[in-house]
Design an enzyme around this catalytic site. Structure first.
Site, PDB file in Angstrom:
ATOM      1  N   ASP A 178       0.855  -1.183   0.000  1.00 53.94           N
ATOM      2  CA  ASP A 178       0.000   0.000   0.000  1.00 53.94           C
ATOM      3  C   ASP A 178       0.893   1.235   0.000  1.00 53.94           C
ATOM      4  OD1 ASP A 178      -2.481  -1.344   0.066  1.00 53.94           O
ATOM      5  OD2 ASP A 178      -2.336  -1.595   2.239  1.00 53.94           O
TER       6      ASP A 178
ATOM      7  N   ASP B 272      -6.893  -1.416  -4.768  1.00 56.30           N
ATOM      8  CA  ASP B 272      -7.974  -1.086  -3.835  1.00 56.30           C
ATOM      9  C   ASP B 272      -8.899  -0.031  -4.434  1.00 56.30           C
ATOM     10  OD1 ASP B 272      -6.722  -2.788  -1.991  1.00 56.30           O
ATOM     11  OD2 ASP B 272      -5.673  -1.140  -1.011  1.00 56.30           O
TER      12      ASP B 272
END
Length: 176
Positions: free
Chosen positions: A132, A151
């Site tokens: 991330d 995401d």
């Protein structure tokens, strides 16, 4: 949508049908993986770069769990569970794309979700965690959990599915 490989040839499969939706999923997957590899090459774990002060940073974070680090401390089994889940959902989405390829908004939603699911599954299979790097926050008081392009594709796809469900015609609304 036609993808030109050279001036003389195009890929006819992408002109209609499921091919164009798979191409969008592939684009999301490529953007996701390229961005993750770039961030990992440029950043040390936990390092942050302020892009918009008080609002947006780039950072390198690892998530062994699912959304919002759900089950991140579960001991390792979650890696296999979420990988299998993503792969199973991906197969189902391809089936849905074949069946509903003419429904633009729905097929776009499925394509975004497919690309995102595969992007995160690749991370889990190869690394044991998801990379991330996008960090949204307010001042130094509130931080949204770090996320990535995959995401984002999944979230935008889910929103499009909800919109599609409200705008879809019911059998009684169709005219003969």
């Amino acid at each position: 949508m036609t993808i030109y490989l050279s001036r003389a040839r195009s890929v006819p499969m992408l002109k209609s049908g499921v091919g164009r939706w798979l191409a969008i999923a592939l684009l999301v997957l490529i953007l996701d993986q390229a961005s993750k590899h770039t961030i990992e090459a440029l950043f040390q774990f936990g390092e942050q770069l302020t892009i918009i002060p008080g609002f947006f940073n780039l950072t390198l974070a690892y998530n062994p769990g699912a959304a919002f680090s759900f089950l991140a401390d579960a001991g390792g089994w979650q890696r296999y569970f979420f990988t299998a889940l993503a792969l199973g959902v991906s197969v189902f989405i391809v089936f849905l794309l074949k069946k509903h390829h003419a429904e633009t908004r729905y097929a776009l939603a499925m394509s975004l979700i497919l690309g995102g699911a595969l992007g995160n599954a690749i991370d889990r299979m190869l690394l044991g965690h998801v990379i991330d790097f996008i960090q949204i926050h307010y001042q130094q008081r509130w931080y949204y959990p770090a996320f990535n392009i995959a995401d984002s594709g999944i979230c935008v796809g889910a929103v499009l599915m909800v919109i599609d469900s409200f705008r879809r015609e019911t059998p009684s609304e169709k005219t003969v």
